[in-house]
Write a protein that holds these residues in place. Structure first.
Motif, mmCIF file in Angstrom:
data_model
loop_
_atom_site.group_PDB
_atom_site.id
_atom_site.type_symbol
_atom_site.label_atom_id
_atom_site.label_comp_id
_atom_site.label_asym_id
_atom_site.label_seq_id
_atom_site.Cartn_x
_atom_site.Cartn_y
_atom_site.Cartn_z
ATOM 1 N N ARG A 14 0.840 -1.200 0.000
ATOM 2 C CA ARG A 14 0.000 0.000 0.000
ATOM 3 C C ARG A 14 0.866 1.237 0.000
ATOM 4 O O ARG A 14 2.006 1.221 0.462
ATOM 5 N N MET A 15 0.304 2.319 -0.524
ATOM 6 C CA MET A 15 1.060 3.550 -0.725
ATOM 7 C C MET A 15 1.324 4.304 0.571
ATOM 8 O O MET A 15 2.318 5.015 0.684
ATOM 9 N N ALA A 16 0.424 4.193 1.542
ATOM 10 C CA ALA A 16 0.560 4.967 2.768
ATOM 11 C C ALA A 16 1.786 4.528 3.553
ATOM 12 O O ALA A 16 1.960 3.351 3.848
ATOM 13 N N SER A 17 2.638 5.487 3.871
ATOM 14 C CA SER A 17 3.826 5.239 4.685
ATOM 15 C C SER A 17 4.261 6.571 5.276
ATOM 16 O O SER A 17 4.395 7.557 4.548
ATOM 17 N N THR A 18 4.460 6.589 6.577
ATOM 18 C CA THR A 18 4.805 7.845 7.235
ATOM 19 C C THR A 18 6.134 8.389 6.749
ATOM 20 O O THR A 18 6.276 9.586 6.458
ATOM 21 N N ARG A 19 7.134 7.512 6.644
ATOM 22 C CA ARG A 19 8.486 7.972 6.332
ATOM 23 C C ARG A 19 8.849 7.878 4.855
ATOM 24 O O ARG A 19 9.801 8.522 4.407
ATOM 25 N N LEU A 20 8.093 7.088 4.076
ATOM 26 C CA LEU A 20 8.390 6.950 2.654
ATOM 27 C C LEU A 20 7.077 6.734 1.888
ATOM 28 O O LEU A 20 6.788 5.634 1.435
ATOM 29 N N PRO A 21 6.283 7.798 1.733
ATOM 30 C CA PRO A 21 4.999 7.653 1.032
ATOM 31 C C PRO A 21 5.191 7.115 -0.381
ATOM 32 O O PRO A 21 6.156 7.448 -1.067
ATOM 33 N N GLY A 22 4.251 6.257 -0.789
ATOM 34 C CA GLY A 22 4.294 5.723 -2.146
ATOM 35 C C GLY A 22 5.383 4.704 -2.392
ATOM 36 O O GLY A 22 5.750 4.442 -3.544
ATOM 37 N N CYS A 54 -4.553 -1.738 -2.503
ATOM 38 C CA CYS A 54 -5.798 -0.991 -2.364
ATOM 39 C C CYS A 54 -5.767 0.312 -3.151
ATOM 40 O O CYS A 54 -6.636 1.172 -2.967
ATOM 41 N N GLU A 55 -4.761 0.468 -4.010
ATOM 42 C CA GLU A 55 -4.679 1.649 -4.869
ATOM 43 C C GLU A 55 -4.495 1.222 -6.320
ATOM 44 O O GLU A 55 -3.768 0.268 -6.616
ATOM 45 N N ASP A 56 -5.134 1.947 -7.231
ATOM 46 C CA ASP A 56 -5.056 1.610 -8.643
ATOM 47 C C ASP A 56 -3.624 1.628 -9.158
ATOM 48 O O ASP A 56 -3.242 0.796 -9.985
ATOM 49 N N ALA A 57 -2.816 2.574 -8.674
ATOM 50 C CA ALA A 57 -1.455 2.697 -9.175
ATOM 51 C C ALA A 57 -0.626 1.453 -8.848
ATOM 52 O O ALA A 57 0.169 0.981 -9.672
ATOM 53 N N VAL A 58 -0.805 0.921 -7.636
ATOM 54 C CA VAL A 58 -0.075 -0.291 -7.257
ATOM 55 C C VAL A 58 -0.596 -1.482 -8.054
ATOM 56 O O VAL A 58 0.188 -2.337 -8.510
ATOM 57 N N TYR A 59 -1.910 -1.538 -8.234
ATOM 58 C CA TYR A 59 -2.516 -2.610 -9.030
ATOM 59 C C TYR A 59 -1.929 -2.626 -10.442
ATOM 60 O O TYR A 59 -1.521 -3.676 -10.953
ATOM 61 N N ARG A 60 -1.851 -1.450 -11.058
ATOM 62 C CA ARG A 60 -1.325 -1.365 -12.428
ATOM 63 C C ARG A 60 0.149 -1.739 -12.475
ATOM 64 O O ARG A 60 0.599 -2.417 -13.407
ATOM 65 N N ALA A 61 0.916 -1.309 -11.474
ATOM 66 C CA ALA A 61 2.345 -1.631 -11.451
ATOM 67 C C ALA A 61 2.565 -3.131 -11.299
ATOM 68 O O ALA A 61 3.468 -3.707 -11.933
ATOM 69 N N ALA A 74 -9.336 -0.463 1.672
ATOM 70 C CA ALA A 74 -8.244 0.428 2.076
ATOM 71 C C ALA A 74 -8.105 0.539 3.588
ATOM 72 O O ALA A 74 -7.093 1.027 4.079
ATOM 73 N N ASP A 75 -9.107 0.081 4.329
ATOM 74 C CA ASP A 75 -9.143 0.358 5.776
ATOM 75 C C ASP A 75 -8.723 -0.825 6.641
ATOM 76 O O ASP A 75 -9.024 -0.870 7.835
#
Length: 248
Positions: A14-22, A54-61, A74-75
């Motif tokens: 998942r994209m959420a990360s406090t220290r390294l988003p995305g 839970c994000e389209d960008a990760v799904y596509r990658a 996502a929750d």
């Protein structure tokens, strides 16, 4: 209790990360980090590899590197909940009897490490398998971000039953301390039981979800490996991973 015959590897990302988003999309030599994790998991040759996201960008990658990908809510509170949703979506007929959870921020994990977390599931009575490594840096022993596993390993032994996990320096007295590595192998029925359990008292206190399983009487078997895989949590970790994967 038989040895699992049809395991699957699921990578929560998942994209959420406090220290390294995305970070699943962080570039490592022209490829997103999630693609490197998929490649490492495939090299282990344990079973089919699926990315739970839970994000389209990760799904596509994930799809772009040839991986199977499953969109999840996502929750989710934990990666275990995410991989269970993905498992039920991709395997409604319950053909897979074991799940290997490889975190999506381990682009340099060795194939032997992934295989090591599957092997203990062949032992009767083991619900969950995980990995440990001996702590050799004295600073790690008192670092609350380094989770310690209490495992009674006999001389010459490779591992044993995990008795407790803590952020504190335990056990006391002379002898090795073990760094817990957050890769897990679940029997499918154990994963189903685990995600249905209410949060544990000690889990809430230590902020360690594996304590929920121990409180419920589930058996976690810990196997010792030589090194702790690099988890990419910061820009500095990312640079280190790039150096480690530099093929030039």
């Amino acid at each position: 209790m038989r040895r699992p015959k049809n395991p699957i590897v699921i990578i929560p990302a998942r994209m959420a990360s406090t220290r390294l988003p995305g970070k699943p999309l962080a570039d490592i030599h022209g490829r997103p980090m999630v693609a490197h994790v998929v490649e490492r998991a495939r090299e282990a040759d344990v079973g089919p590899v699926v990315v739970a996201c839970c994000e389209d960008a990760v799904y596509r990658a994930a799809r772009a590197c040839g991986a199977t990908a499953v969109m999840t809510r996502a929750d989710h509170a934990s990666g275990s909940d995410r991989i269970y949703e993905a498992l039920r979506a991709i395997d409604p007929e319950r053909r897979h009897d074991a799940v290997i959870n490889v975190q999506g921020d381990l682009p340099t994990v060795e194939r032997a490490t992934v295989r090591a977390v599957f092997d203990p599931l062949g032992e009767d009575g083991v619900d969950i398998a995980t990995l440990i490594a001996e702590i050799r840096d004295p600073d790690e022993a008192d670092n609350p971000n380094v989770v310690k596993a209490v495992v009674a390993i006999p001389a010459g032994g490779r591992g044993g039953r995990a008795l407790y996990f803590s952020r504190a320096r335990i056990p006391t007295g002379p002898g090795p301390l073990y760094h817990h590595i957050g890769l897990y192998g679940f029997r499918t029925e154990a994963l189903e039981r685990f995600v249905a359990l209410p949060p544990g008292i000690l889990e809430a206190r230590e902020k360690l979800e594996q304590l929920r399983a121990l409180e419920a009487g589930m058996r976690i078997e810990a196997v010792r490996v030589d090194t702790v895989p690099l988890g990419v949590d910061t820009p500095a970790d990312l640079e280190r991973a790039r150096r480690m994967l530099d093929t030039k």
